[in-house]
Every structure is written in C-alpha cells, then in structure tokens.
Design a protein around this motif. Structure first.
Motif, PDB file in Angstrom:
ATOM      1  N   TRP A 104      -8.511   9.061  -3.483  1.00 57.29           N
ATOM      2  CA  TRP A 104      -8.788   9.675  -2.179  1.00 57.29           C
ATOM      3  C   TRP A 104      -8.032  10.995  -2.028  1.00 57.29           C
ATOM      4  O   TRP A 104      -8.554  11.971  -1.484  1.00 57.29           O
ATOM      5  CB  TRP A 104      -8.395   8.701  -1.072  1.00 57.29           C
ATOM      6  CG  TRP A 104      -8.522   9.247   0.318  1.00 57.29           C
ATOM      7  CD1 TRP A 104      -9.684   9.499   1.007  1.00 57.29           C
ATOM      8  CD2 TRP A 104      -7.447   9.592   1.199  1.00 57.29           C
ATOM      9  NE1 TRP A 104      -9.392   9.991   2.265  1.00 57.29           N
ATOM     10  CE2 TRP A 104      -8.027  10.060   2.412  1.00 57.29           C
ATOM     11  CE3 TRP A 104      -6.057   9.553   1.093  1.00 57.29           C
ATOM     12  CZ2 TRP A 104      -7.262  10.482   3.500  1.00 57.29           C
ATOM     13  CZ3 TRP A 104      -5.282   9.962   2.171  1.00 57.29           C
ATOM     14  CH2 TRP A 104      -5.888  10.430   3.351  1.00 57.29           C
TER      15      TRP A 104
ATOM     16  N   ARG B  58       0.835  -1.197   0.000  1.00 57.84           N
ATOM     17  CA  ARG B  58       0.000   0.000   0.000  1.00 57.84           C
ATOM     18  C   ARG B  58       0.874   1.254   0.000  1.00 57.84           C
ATOM     19  O   ARG B  58       2.003   1.263   0.508  1.00 57.84           O
ATOM     20  CB  ARG B  58      -0.902   0.010   1.237  1.00 57.84           C
ATOM     21  CG  ARG B  58      -1.942  -1.102   1.264  1.00 57.84           C
ATOM     22  CD  ARG B  58      -2.927  -1.041   0.115  1.00 57.84           C
ATOM     23  NE  ARG B  58      -3.710   0.172   0.068  1.00 57.84           N
ATOM     24  CZ  ARG B  58      -5.039   0.213   0.049  1.00 57.84           C
ATOM     25  NH1 ARG B  58      -5.742  -0.908   0.101  1.00 57.84           N
ATOM     26  NH2 ARG B  58      -5.684   1.366  -0.043  1.00 57.84           N
TER      27      ARG B  58
ATOM     28  N   THR C  96       0.515   3.737   6.202  1.00 57.30           N
ATOM     29  CA  THR C  96      -0.030   3.715   4.850  1.00 57.30           C
ATOM     30  C   THR C  96      -1.190   4.699   4.739  1.00 57.30           C
ATOM     31  O   THR C  96      -1.816   5.065   5.740  1.00 57.30           O
ATOM     32  CB  THR C  96      -0.535   2.315   4.472  1.00 57.30           C
ATOM     33  OG1 THR C  96      -1.637   1.968   5.321  1.00 57.30           O
ATOM     34  CG2 THR C  96       0.579   1.276   4.614  1.00 57.30           C
ATOM     35  N   LEU C  97      -1.491   5.114   3.530  1.00 58.64           N
ATOM     36  CA  LEU C  97      -2.616   6.025   3.320  1.00 58.64           C
ATOM     37  C   LEU C  97      -3.923   5.346   3.726  1.00 58.64           C
ATOM     38  O   LEU C  97      -4.839   5.995   4.228  1.00 58.64           O
ATOM     39  CB  LEU C  97      -2.666   6.470   1.863  1.00 58.64           C
ATOM     40  CG  LEU C  97      -1.411   7.181   1.335  1.00 58.64           C
ATOM     41  CD1 LEU C  97      -1.684   7.748  -0.055  1.00 58.64           C
ATOM     42  CD2 LEU C  97      -0.928   8.262   2.277  1.00 58.64           C
ATOM     43  N   GLN C  98      -4.008   4.050   3.526  1.00 61.98           N
ATOM     44  CA  GLN C  98      -5.193   3.312   3.941  1.00 61.98           C
ATOM     45  C   GLN C  98      -5.386   3.414   5.454  1.00 61.98           C
ATOM     46  O   GLN C  98      -6.496   3.677   5.935  1.00 61.98           O
ATOM     47  CB  GLN C  98      -5.057   1.845   3.536  1.00 61.98           C
ATOM     48  CG  GLN C  98      -6.241   0.977   3.958  1.00 61.98           C
ATOM     49  CD  GLN C  98      -5.992  -0.492   3.654  1.00 61.98           C
ATOM     50  OE1 GLN C  98      -4.854  -0.972   3.683  1.00 61.98           O
ATOM     51  NE2 GLN C  98      -7.054  -1.209   3.333  1.00 61.98           N
TER      52      GLN C  98
ATOM     53  N   ALA D  96       2.588   9.649  -1.343  1.00 64.27           N
ATOM     54  CA  ALA D  96       1.659  10.772  -1.474  1.00 64.27           C
ATOM     55  C   ALA D  96       2.411  12.051  -1.795  1.00 64.27           C
ATOM     56  O   ALA D  96       1.995  12.840  -2.658  1.00 64.27           O
ATOM     57  CB  ALA D  96       0.841  10.935  -0.197  1.00 64.27           C
TER      58      ALA D  96
ATOM     59  N   GLU E 188      -7.228   3.477  -5.416  1.00 65.87           N
ATOM     60  CA  GLU E 188      -8.052   3.961  -4.307  1.00 65.87           C
ATOM     61  C   GLU E 188      -7.366   5.117  -3.581  1.00 65.87           C
ATOM     62  O   GLU E 188      -7.997   6.146  -3.292  1.00 65.87           O
ATOM     63  CB  GLU E 188      -8.321   2.819  -3.328  1.00 65.87           C
ATOM     64  CG  GLU E 188      -9.172   3.217  -2.131  1.00 65.87           C
ATOM     65  CD  GLU E 188      -9.345   2.095  -1.133  1.00 65.87           C
ATOM     66  OE1 GLU E 188     -10.280   2.172  -0.306  1.00 65.87           O
ATOM     67  OE2 GLU E 188      -8.533   1.125  -1.157  1.00 65.87           O
ATOM     68  N   ASP E 189      -6.083   4.969  -3.293  1.00 68.10           N
ATOM     69  CA  ASP E 189      -5.366   5.995  -2.542  1.00 68.10           C
ATOM     70  C   ASP E 189      -5.212   7.285  -3.339  1.00 68.10           C
ATOM     71  O   ASP E 189      -5.384   8.385  -2.795  1.00 68.10           O
ATOM     72  CB  ASP E 189      -3.978   5.478  -2.135  1.00 68.10           C
ATOM     73  CG  ASP E 189      -4.044   4.378  -1.087  1.00 68.10           C
ATOM     74  OD1 ASP E 189      -5.072   4.285  -0.388  1.00 68.10           O
ATOM     75  OD2 ASP E 189      -3.069   3.599  -0.981  1.00 68.10           O
TER      76      ASP E 189
ATOM     77  N   ARG F  32      -6.425   6.919   6.480  1.00 73.46           N
ATOM     78  CA  ARG F  32      -7.828   7.141   6.122  1.00 73.46           C
ATOM     79  C   ARG F  32      -8.749   6.500   7.163  1.00 73.46           C
ATOM     80  O   ARG F  32      -9.749   7.087   7.585  1.00 73.46           O
ATOM     81  CB  ARG F  32      -8.082   6.568   4.725  1.00 73.46           C
ATOM     82  CG  ARG F  32      -9.429   6.859   4.140  1.00 73.46           C
ATOM     83  CD  ARG F  32      -9.431   6.648   2.634  1.00 73.46           C
ATOM     84  NE  ARG F  32      -9.021   5.330   2.202  1.00 73.46           N
ATOM     85  CZ  ARG F  32      -7.884   5.059   1.560  1.00 73.46           C
ATOM     86  NH1 ARG F  32      -7.017   6.023   1.272  1.00 73.46           N
ATOM     87  NH2 ARG F  32      -7.585   3.822   1.184  1.00 73.46           N
TER      88      ARG F  32
END
Length: 280
Positions: free
Chosen positions: A64, A15, A259-261, A21, A60-61, A264
């Motif tokens: 987002w 991920r 992770t960005l997940q 980012a 997805e990331d 979030r």
C-alpha cells in the motif's frame, strides 16, 4: 563487486504503524537513491506472538505504501540450521555458557551498565559436575555470551554510524559490547535470540547498510562483537529518529487506531501519510 544492500525486517507480532512506515520508507528511499537492492526479512522467531495474519498484514501495508523489494522474502523460521551452526561455533570456542538462573535471579544480580546505561547481567560458568547434575535434572537454561571473554579475544572494534544515536552519536564509533552484559543467545522457549539471528541474517542477505530506529543504537555494540567472533562483515549503520504521538509516546502495535490498516480504512492515502511523516 556487489552493490549496496538495504533491508527492512519487521516482526509479525501485530499490524504496522506510523513508526514502521517511517523506518521502512527511510531505508527504501535511501536504497533506491543509490540503485541498491532492498531485502524484506520477516523476523518471526517469537513463536508465541508471531502470527501468519500479521505477516500478511506486513505485505499488505508495505505494498500500500508503494514499497517493493528484491528477491524472495526471508523468514527467520526457515533459518534454524544457520543459527544452530553459529551458536555451535561460539560454544566450541568457549565463548558461550549455559546459564541456569531464573529471570528473577537474573534481575536480582543485575548491575548498572557503563556510562549510566540500563542495568545489565554478568553471569559465570558453573563447575562441570554441577552443570551435568542440573542438566540431568532437566533444569531449564539459556545460552549466554561470555561478553568479557569475547571482547578480549575480538580486540578493539568500531562501526560506522551515518545517522545518529540517542544523544547524537554519529561517525566512527568505538564498540562497547560490555555495555550489554552477557546477552542471551538462545533459550528453549524462544529458540535463537534476536542479537544472534539478526547478525547471521544480515550477513546471509549481504546487507551493507542497516537503517533502523535510534532505540537500537545500543544493540549495535554487541552485534558488532558477534560479527567479529563469527568472521562476518560489518554493515554501515544509520539510526534514525523515533516518531512519537500527540501524547509524546512512541507508537506501539497496541495502538490499533494508529496502525496503517486503520489509517487506510479512514481514507488516508499513501501520499498523505508520507507527507505527514516528514521523512529526513
């Protein structure tokens, strides 16, 4: 005349994290500021570690974060014929050779790179009869670039750096491809290697500006050489600073909490993350 083209090219081996980012947003914002086209490329040549769920996670990331891209997503697993053609050209021109050394043997013969860089490997071509015998015996080999011969044929090369390398390198840079040694171009277990694939794909996608972390500044030297050997255009490069965590270490995909997940799921919003990243 075509306009500027930027890209983001993650590998789906895990991920995305804060560092990804930062890089994606830096490239995307620079692209949109000049009304350029932004390409998304999935560098999935690692057959062992790349997974479909991680590619889905990339999409997805980025969505987002509010990023968009122009044109379809390009996947390296769909580009095998282009890589084969590039490798065949280097082989036919006598600029690549079969290396039968094991990883241990390569490690034992590495030498210190110029200017105090990392240890690098220079190999040599085997006599034709020995090569035929070893191939007939089914011994594994890697295609390596004969960097000294390649650099001799290409002549002096340079590239434009609009960001900064690890020690602040910026502006017009003299390419020093020998600092990478005889890099692997392809191998049976991995197929095509990173340096060859990225050069072929950047040209195919018309990339005019490559934005990436300064840890890849050194890779630019040998990639500039491969561009010259294949008659491909040289993009402008912008290497940015690397993000580090509170422990002073670079973010890595194994840091699942970063992770960005995970962010979030903790309730962090894209706006909060972007403010925290302090983009240049």
């Amino acid at each position: 005349m075509a306009g500027p083209v930027f890209r983001f090219a993650p590998s789906p081996t895990g991920r995305l994290h804060r560092g990804h980012a930062f890089s994606a947003l830096t490239s995307w914002r620079a692209c949109r500021a000049v009304a350029g086209a932004f390409r998304l490329r999935i560098e999935d040549i690692d057959r062992i570690r790349c997974r479909p769920e991680f590619e889905a996670g990339v999409i997805e990331d980025l969505t987002w974060l509010g990023l968009d891209w122009d044109g379809p997503v390009l996947r390296q697993t769909e580009r095998g014929a282009a890589y084969e053609a590039a490798l065949d050209r280097l082989v036919e021109e006598g600029l690549a050779y079969r290396c039968f050394r094991t990883r241990r043997e390569v490690a034992e013969t590495m030498t210190r790179a110029p200017h105090g860089g990392e240890a690098i490997f220079f190999g040599q071509r085997l006599p034709a009869q020995e090569e035929r015998t070893r191939r007939a015996a089914g011994e594994a080999f890697a295609w390596r670039l004969d960097v000294r011969e390649a650099a001799k044929r290409a002549g002096p090369l340079d590239f434009l750096e609009t960001g900064a390398g690890p020690v602040g390198e910026t502006g017009r840079q003299t390419a020093l491809p020998g600092s990478a040694g005889d890099i692997v171009l392809a191998r049976r277990d991995i197929g095509v290697a990173y340096h060859l694939a990225v050069v072929v794909d950047d040209a195919f996608q018309g990339v005019t500006t490559v934005v990436r972390g300064c840890d890849l500044f050194g890779a630019t030297h040998v990639q500039r050489l491969i561009q010259a050997l294949l008659g491909l255009p040289a993009p402008t490069y912008h290497h940015h600073r690397l993000l580090v965590g509170t422990d002073g270490k670079r973010y890595a995909k194994r840091d699942r909490a970063e992770t960005l997940q995970a962010l979030r799921e903790q309730g962090v919003t894209p706006a909060q993350l972007i403010a925290e990243l302090e983009l240049d």
